[in-house]
Design a protein around this motif. Structure first.
Motif, PDB file in Angstrom:
ATOM      1  N   SER A   1       0.815  -1.224   0.000  1.00  7.95           N
ATOM      2  CA  SER A   1       0.000   0.000   0.000  1.00  7.95           C
ATOM      3  C   SER A   1       0.847   1.273   0.000  1.00  7.95           C
ATOM      4  CB  SER A   1      -0.926   0.016   1.220  1.00  7.95           C
ATOM      5  OG  SER A   1      -0.180   0.159   2.411  1.00  7.95           O
ATOM      6  N   VAL A   2       2.159   1.135   0.020  1.00  4.72           N
ATOM      7  CA  VAL A   2       3.052   2.282   0.088  1.00  4.72           C
ATOM      8  C   VAL A   2       3.363   2.777  -1.327  1.00  4.72           C
ATOM      9  CG1 VAL A   2       5.329   3.059   0.845  1.00  4.72           C
ATOM     10  CG2 VAL A   2       4.051   1.439   2.239  1.00  4.72           C
ATOM     11  N   SER A   3       3.291   4.071  -1.513  1.00  8.56           N
ATOM     12  CA  SER A   3       3.571   4.668  -2.812  1.00  8.56           C
ATOM     13  C   SER A   3       5.046   4.488  -3.186  1.00  8.56           C
ATOM     14  CB  SER A   3       3.240   6.165  -2.790  1.00  8.56           C
ATOM     15  OG  SER A   3       3.777   6.807  -3.931  1.00  8.56           O
ATOM     16  N   VAL A   4       5.257   3.970  -4.381  1.00  9.91           N
ATOM     17  CA  VAL A   4       6.634   3.802  -4.854  1.00  9.91           C
ATOM     18  C   VAL A   4       7.296   5.168  -5.015  1.00  9.91           C
ATOM     19  CG1 VAL A   4       8.071   3.028  -6.781  1.00  9.91           C
ATOM     20  CG2 VAL A   4       6.198   1.579  -5.950  1.00  9.91           C
ATOM     21  N   GLU A   5       6.628   6.074  -5.708  1.00 12.26           N
ATOM     22  CA  GLU A   5       7.251   7.365  -6.030  1.00 12.26           C
ATOM     23  C   GLU A   5       7.377   8.293  -4.826  1.00 12.26           C
ATOM     24  OE1 GLU A   5       8.876   7.742  -8.795  1.00 12.26           O
ATOM     25  OE2 GLU A   5       8.148   5.760  -9.359  1.00 12.26           O
ATOM     26  N   ALA A   6       6.409   8.269  -3.926  1.00 12.19           N
ATOM     27  CA  ALA A   6       6.446   9.186  -2.780  1.00 12.19           C
ATOM     28  C   ALA A   6       7.233   8.633  -1.599  1.00 12.19           C
ATOM     29  CB  ALA A   6       5.019   9.522  -2.336  1.00 12.19           C
ATOM     30  N   ASN A   7       7.342   7.298  -1.494  1.00 10.74           N
ATOM     31  CA  ASN A   7       7.965   6.726  -0.306  1.00 10.74           C
ATOM     32  C   ASN A   7       9.095   5.745  -0.596  1.00 10.74           C
ATOM     33  OD1 ASN A   7       4.852   7.139   0.372  1.00 10.74           O
ATOM     34  ND2 ASN A   7       6.085   7.639   2.168  1.00 10.74           N
ATOM     35  N   LEU A   8       8.778   4.661  -1.289  1.00  9.20           N
ATOM     36  CA  LEU A   8       9.767   3.596  -1.451  1.00  9.20           C
ATOM     37  C   LEU A   8      11.019   4.062  -2.199  1.00  9.20           C
ATOM     38  CD1 LEU A   8       7.480   0.531  -2.302  1.00  9.20           C
ATOM     39  CD2 LEU A   8       8.491   1.134  -0.093  1.00  9.20           C
ATOM     40  N   ARG A   9      10.842   4.693  -3.342  1.00 14.90           N
ATOM     41  CA  ARG A   9      11.996   5.118  -4.143  1.00 14.90           C
ATOM     42  C   ARG A   9      12.841   6.174  -3.415  1.00 14.90           C
ATOM     43  NH1 ARG A   9      12.536   3.599  -8.904  1.00 14.90           N
ATOM     44  NH2 ARG A   9      10.323   3.557  -9.417  1.00 14.90           N
ATOM     45  N   PRO A  10      12.225   7.245  -2.843  1.00 14.37           N
ATOM     46  CA  PRO A  10      13.060   8.223  -2.129  1.00 14.37           C
ATOM     47  C   PRO A  10      13.823   7.610  -0.948  1.00 14.37           C
ATOM     48  CG  PRO A  10      10.889   9.149  -2.552  1.00 14.37           C
ATOM     49  CD  PRO A  10      10.827   7.703  -2.931  1.00 14.37           C
ATOM     50  N   THR A  11      13.191   6.682  -0.250  1.00 15.53           N
ATOM     51  CA  THR A  11      13.864   6.036   0.875  1.00 15.53           C
ATOM     52  C   THR A  11      15.021   5.180   0.375  1.00 15.53           C
ATOM     53  OG1 THR A  11      11.839   6.066   2.172  1.00 15.53           O
ATOM     54  CG2 THR A  11      13.537   4.509   2.858  1.00 15.53           C
ATOM     55  N   ALA A  12      14.778   4.413  -0.674  1.00 12.94           N
ATOM     56  CA  ALA A  12      15.844   3.585  -1.238  1.00 12.94           C
ATOM     57  C   ALA A  12      16.988   4.456  -1.744  1.00 12.94           C
ATOM     58  CB  ALA A  12      15.290   2.713  -2.359  1.00 12.94           C
ATOM     59  N   ASP A  13      16.662   5.562  -2.395  1.00 17.69           N
ATOM     60  CA  ASP A  13      17.708   6.462  -2.899  1.00 17.69           C
ATOM     61  C   ASP A  13      18.533   7.047  -1.751  1.00 17.69           C
ATOM     62  OD1 ASP A  13      16.878   5.978  -5.501  1.00 17.69           O
ATOM     63  OD2 ASP A  13      15.775   7.877  -5.678  1.00 17.69           O
ATOM     64  N   TYR A  14      17.862   7.426  -0.664  1.00 17.50           N
ATOM     65  CA  TYR A  14      18.579   7.963   0.492  1.00 17.50           C
ATOM     66  C   TYR A  14      19.513   6.906   1.083  1.00 17.50           C
ATOM     67  CZ  TYR A  14      19.486   9.693   5.199  1.00 17.50           C
ATOM     68  OH  TYR A  14      20.104  10.085   6.357  1.00 17.50           O
ATOM     69  N   LEU A  15      18.999   5.702   1.267  1.00 19.71           N
ATOM     70  CA  LEU A  15      19.836   4.639   1.819  1.00 19.71           C
ATOM     71  C   LEU A  15      21.027   4.357   0.908  1.00 19.71           C
ATOM     72  CD1 LEU A  15      17.086   2.199   3.136  1.00 19.71           C
ATOM     73  CD2 LEU A  15      18.553   3.712   4.487  1.00 19.71           C
ATOM     74  N   ARG A  16      20.783   4.325  -0.387  1.00 21.73           N
ATOM     75  CA  ARG A  16      21.858   4.084  -1.350  1.00 21.73           C
ATOM     76  C   ARG A  16      22.921   5.188  -1.258  1.00 21.73           C
ATOM     77  NH1 ARG A  16      19.265   1.179  -4.645  1.00 21.73           N
ATOM     78  NH2 ARG A  16      17.758   2.771  -5.235  1.00 21.73           N
ATOM     79  N   SER A  17      22.474   6.439  -1.008  1.00 25.85           N
ATOM     80  CA  SER A  17      23.429   7.555  -0.889  1.00 25.85           C
ATOM     81  C   SER A  17      24.353   7.387   0.318  1.00 25.85           C
ATOM     82  CB  SER A  17      22.691   8.899  -0.807  1.00 25.85           C
ATOM     83  OG  SER A  17      22.131   9.101   0.482  1.00 25.85           O
ATOM     84  N   LEU A  18      23.921   6.579   1.272  1.00 31.02           N
ATOM     85  CA  LEU A  18      24.737   6.296   2.459  1.00 31.02           C
ATOM     86  C   LEU A  18      25.653   5.092   2.250  1.00 31.02           C
ATOM     87  CD1 LEU A  18      21.953   6.666   5.177  1.00 31.02           C
ATOM     88  CD2 LEU A  18      23.752   8.325   4.647  1.00 31.02           C
ATOM     89  N   GLY A  19      25.512   4.455   1.092  1.00 34.42           N
ATOM     90  CA  GLY A  19      26.297   3.256   0.822  1.00 34.42           C
ATOM     91  C   GLY A  19      25.613   1.977   1.248  1.00 34.42           C
ATOM     92  N   VAL A  20      24.322   2.046   1.523  1.00 35.47           N
ATOM     93  CA  VAL A  20      23.564   0.874   1.962  1.00 35.47           C
ATOM     94  C   VAL A  20      23.191   0.032   0.742  1.00 35.47           C
ATOM     95  CG1 VAL A  20      21.419   0.099   3.077  1.00 35.47           C
ATOM     96  CG2 VAL A  20      22.678   2.070   3.988  1.00 35.47           C
ATOM     97  N   ASP A  21      23.313  -1.276   0.873  1.00 40.78           N
ATOM     98  CA  ASP A  21      22.882  -2.221  -0.155  1.00 40.78           C
ATOM     99  C   ASP A  21      21.368  -2.406  -0.001  1.00 40.78           C
ATOM    100  OD1 ASP A  21      22.179  -4.471  -1.649  1.00 40.78           O
ATOM    101  OD2 ASP A  21      23.965  -5.605  -1.077  1.00 40.78           O
ATOM    102  N   VAL A  22      20.603  -1.721  -0.835  1.00 39.99           N
ATOM    103  CA  VAL A  22      19.138  -1.723  -0.700  1.00 39.99           C
ATOM    104  C   VAL A  22      18.575  -3.115  -0.949  1.00 39.99           C
ATOM    105  CG1 VAL A  22      16.984  -0.720  -1.561  1.00 39.99           C
ATOM    106  CG2 VAL A  22      18.986   0.735  -1.216  1.00 39.99           C
ATOM    107  N   GLY A  23      19.163  -3.858  -1.848  1.00 44.20           N
ATOM    108  CA  GLY A  23      18.712  -5.233  -2.076  1.00 44.20           C
ATOM    109  C   GLY A  23      18.813  -6.075  -0.814  1.00 44.20           C
TER     110      GLY A  23
END
Length: 153
Positions: free
Chosen positions: A72-94
């Motif tokens: 139920s979570v919006s990909v564009e408003a929530n999932l993608r921005p969160t994944a992008d932020y984590l990736r910017s920290l060097g986190v392996d989102v997978g």
């Protein structure tokens, strides 16, 4: 995007087919997150596709069975921005999707950024590596959980 009666049947069919669920497993999923019945298949597919792009089909299916609220979570408003932020920290989102996918539903401003700032202030080195292996750290309260533990250490 709520489904009608026919839409609910299509949603349940999509869930069973895409996530590989038999009737009993589908019933458990619906019991754990009843609103999933009302979501349109397109919305379900968007969440699934995003998680699959990060971690693969099998990991996405497992994550959605474990945390069906992610459907139920919006990909564009929530999932993608969160994944992008984590990736910017060097986190392996997978890796996050495979181990603690609900992390992707945490608020950037209210949860993730304050927790990351706290960990940085505490001198956590290789933050990306640490959070890749222990993404559940991001779901802990800095005030009631992390700070007392750090003070103790």
């Amino acid at each position: 995007q709520l489904a009608s009666g026919d839409g609910a049947r299509r949603s349940l069919s999509w869930l069973g087919r895409t996530l590989g669920l038999d009737a009993a497993a589908l019933g458990r999923l619906v019991a754990s997150f009843p609103p999933v019945v009302g979501l349109e298949p397109a919305r379900l597919a968007a969440s699934h596709a995003f998680l699959a792009s990060e971690a693969g089909e099998a990991a996405a299916a497992a994550a959605l069975v474990r945390y069906p609220q992610l459907l139920s979570v919006s990909v564009e408003a929530n999932l993608r921005p969160t994944a992008d932020y984590l990736r910017s920290l060097g986190v392996d989102v997978g890796r996050v999707v495979r181990s603690h996918a609900i992390t992707l539903d945490l608020s950037l401003e209210a949860n993730l950024k304050p927790t990351v700032s706290f960990l940085q202030r505490e001198g956590v080195e290789e933050l990306g590596r640490v959070l890749s292996s222990q993404p559940s750290l991001l779901s802990l309260s800095t005030q009631s959980s992390l700070a007392p533990k750090c003070d103790f250490l």
